[in-house]
Design an enzyme around this catalytic site. Structure first.
Site, PDB file in Angstrom:
ATOM      1  N   ARG A  67     -32.777  12.506 -34.824  1.00  8.97           N
ATOM      2  CA  ARG A  67     -32.462  11.318 -35.617  1.00  8.97           C
ATOM      3  C   ARG A  67     -31.266  10.544 -35.052  1.00  8.97           C
ATOM      4  O   ARG A  67     -31.055   9.386 -35.394  1.00  8.97           O
ATOM      5  CB  ARG A  67     -32.222  11.713 -37.080  1.00  8.97           C
ATOM      6  CG  ARG A  67     -32.612  10.594 -38.040  1.00  8.97           C
ATOM      7  CD  ARG A  67     -32.297  10.878 -39.493  1.00  8.97           C
ATOM      8  NE  ARG A  67     -32.784  12.130 -39.989  1.00  8.97           N
ATOM      9  CZ  ARG A  67     -31.994  13.146 -40.366  1.00  8.97           C
ATOM     10  NH1 ARG A  67     -30.680  13.036 -40.307  1.00  8.97           N
ATOM     11  NH2 ARG A  67     -32.527  14.260 -40.818  1.00  8.97           N
ATOM     12  N   TYR A 121     -31.914 -17.300 -41.373  1.00 11.68           N
ATOM     13  CA  TYR A 121     -33.287 -16.788 -41.281  1.00 11.68           C
ATOM     14  C   TYR A 121     -33.749 -16.421 -42.692  1.00 11.68           C
ATOM     15  O   TYR A 121     -33.007 -15.770 -43.447  1.00 11.68           O
ATOM     16  CB  TYR A 121     -33.231 -15.562 -40.369  1.00 11.68           C
ATOM     17  CG  TYR A 121     -34.506 -14.846 -40.104  1.00 11.68           C
ATOM     18  CD1 TYR A 121     -35.591 -15.476 -39.509  1.00 11.68           C
ATOM     19  CD2 TYR A 121     -34.623 -13.493 -40.417  1.00 11.68           C
ATOM     20  CE1 TYR A 121     -36.765 -14.779 -39.241  1.00 11.68           C
ATOM     21  CE2 TYR A 121     -35.782 -12.789 -40.139  1.00 11.68           C
ATOM     22  CZ  TYR A 121     -36.851 -13.443 -39.555  1.00 11.68           C
ATOM     23  OH  TYR A 121     -37.998 -12.745 -39.295  1.00 11.68           O
ATOM     24  N   ASP A 193     -25.774 -13.580 -36.590  1.00 14.62           N
ATOM     25  CA  ASP A 193     -27.123 -13.325 -36.074  1.00 14.62           C
ATOM     26  C   ASP A 193     -27.220 -14.082 -34.750  1.00 14.62           C
ATOM     27  O   ASP A 193     -27.281 -15.309 -34.721  1.00 14.62           O
ATOM     28  CB  ASP A 193     -28.174 -13.818 -37.075  1.00 14.62           C
ATOM     29  CG  ASP A 193     -29.603 -13.487 -36.626  1.00 14.62           C
ATOM     30  OD1 ASP A 193     -29.838 -13.412 -35.406  1.00 14.62           O
ATOM     31  OD2 ASP A 193     -30.471 -13.331 -37.500  1.00 14.62           O
ATOM     32  N   LYS A 218     -37.483 -10.202 -30.150  1.00 11.52           N
ATOM     33  CA  LYS A 218     -37.646 -11.515 -29.535  1.00 11.52           C
ATOM     34  C   LYS A 218     -37.408 -11.438 -28.020  1.00 11.52           C
ATOM     35  O   LYS A 218     -38.266 -10.996 -27.308  1.00 11.52           O
ATOM     36  CB  LYS A 218     -36.718 -12.520 -30.225  1.00 11.52           C
ATOM     37  CG  LYS A 218     -36.790 -12.463 -31.774  1.00 11.52           C
ATOM     38  CD  LYS A 218     -38.119 -12.935 -32.316  1.00 11.52           C
ATOM     39  CE  LYS A 218     -38.368 -12.587 -33.782  1.00 11.52           C
ATOM     40  NZ  LYS A 218     -37.334 -12.984 -34.724  1.00 11.52           N
TER      41      LYS A 218
END
Ligand SMILES: *Cc1c(COP(=O)(O)O)cnc(C)c1O
Length: 406
Positions: A67, A121, A193, A218
């Protein structure tokens, strides 16, 4: 191989970053490979009971448990950290939204206030207005272009400022260094962002932000075949984000991390090509009678261009424009007549995409950037890929003809 060459230019760092010899060679054997292998692992083994009892540091770069990631994920996180001068570290997430959600949750407590840019966004806004509000966080949208009014928005409980530049869909370029400086003076943490510019186009932490988040889905992925996000931060924000991420059990697969690393290596070249094509297409669009405004910060004379030129070292292929005189069915005729532009969400892949949008129901303070001709009020967003721009322009020209021929 990397190590201390931070003075290299960003495009060089993009090739060198995160390439530690210990992840690309075998202990005690000469030679090695270029890329870290895909280390698929849940269990990490300890050498003996003493080793286990002593434990290992719970940090990237030490085997512990799946993890916490393994060398493939650490190489990607390291590369992203090296791309942001001043960063303490990078946490990876299964999507960009997960990175934003975990970052904001880590930095906010019930009773705190979050200032969120009005052109954020849409899922960021929904997250703030939905989950964070339910958790007792006060949410206040701010106009990213109203620098003078910004300081007066801060109250005793304002803890975090969430910025995005350029803004989603409407592409406003705000004064990030000034907003971040004011946030710091007011004792708040600033989060940017930075998906549009990436560290190649805007060094967020060097410009005063405490955290930059990106959707690696992206440009870093770059091939429309993976979902991932990242948060890169200075301390103490980084420690809080990392802890929150571990509470929530956020992991990314080594296979996806390996794809993202592969994408990263060619990203500077792809962005350069996309930017040049986007600029040519934006110039062409700005002379068309069907278009009332082109929202592309790289385009001289477009809204935000001067600020973009001051602060940014690069652009990308994502920009928008407004149709001068159209209704929904005309816009749909235009979009449906396109051959080379896929209709779909996301962006930053090798292939061009188009999506219609209407900011009015999303933005609360100001639908469009000030000073533009909002025409029909119907927007179109383009993500310019790696096709020849002459073919993309011909495709757009043909679609304008189809739009007019109703
Ligand atoms: C796509 C996007 C995100 C979310 O990323 P996902 O990987 O799709 O979750 C966040 N911010 C911006 C600006 C985006 O365009």
């Amino acid at each position: 191989m990397s190590g201390g060459e931070k003075e290299h230019k960003p495009a060089t760092r993009m090739v060198e970053a995160g390439r530690k010899r210990e992840w690309t060679s075998m202990p005690g054997k000469p030679g090695g490979v270029v890329n870290p292998p895909v280390w698929r692992a849940s269990t990490h083994l300890y050498d003996n009971s003493t080793d286990h009892a002593e434990g290992r540091p719970n940090e990237d770069g030490h085997f512990y448990y799946g993890r916490r990631g393994g060398p493939t994920q650490w190489a990607l996180a390291d590369a992203l950290t090296e791309m942001e001068p001043g960063a303490q570290g990078t946490q990876l997430f299964p999507s960009g939204v997960a990175a934003i959600a975990c970052t904001l949750q880590a930095l906010l407590r019930p009773g705190d206030e979050l200032l969120v840019t009005d052109n954020a966004y849409e899922p960021t806004r929904n997250l703030a207005m939905g989950m964070l509000k339910r958790q007792g966080v006060d949410i206040r949208p701010f106009d990213p272009l109203d620098l003078d009014g910004f300081p007066s928005l801060f109250g005793d409980t304002t803890r975090v400022v969430m910025m995005e530049c350029p803004g989603s869909l409407t592409m406003e370029v705000c004064d990030v260094p000034a907003l971040a400086r004011i946030a710091r003076e007011k004792g708040a943490v600033s989060v940017l962002d930075n998906t549009w510019a990436s560290p190649l186009g805007f060094a967020g932490l060097a410009h005063g932000c405490d955290v930059t988040v990106m959707s690696l889905t992206k440009h870093v992925g770059g091939h429309s075949d993976l979902m991932m996000g990242s948060a890169t931060a200075t301390n103490p924000a980084f420690g809080r984000i990392r802890r929150q991420s571990q509470f929530l059990g956020q992991v990314v697969s080594p296979d996806d991390a390996s794809l993202a690393l592969r994408g990263l290596r060619s990203m500077a070249l792809r962005l350069e090509r996309e930017t040049a094509s986007a600029l040519a297409i934006a110039e062409w669009l700005s002379a068309r009678s069907e278009v009332s405004a082109v929202l592309c910060p790289m385009l001289p004379g477009a809204p935000g261009h001067a600020m973009w030129q001051r602060d940014f070292t690069g652009g990308c292929g994502l920009f928008s424009f407004v149709l001068a005189d159209a209704d929904n069915s005309a816009r749909a005729r235009f979009i449906d007549a396109l051959d080379l532009f896929g209709i779909g969400y996301s962006w930053g892949g090798f292939e061009s995409l188009i999506t219609p949008f209407d900011p009015a129901p999303i933005h609360q303070l100001r639908a469009w950037p000030p000073g533009i001709d909002t025409g029909s009020g119907l927007g179109v967003r383009l993500s310019i890929g790696l096709e020849d721009p002459a073919d993309l322009i011909a495709d757009l020209e043909h679609a304008f003809a189809a739009m007019g021929a109703a």
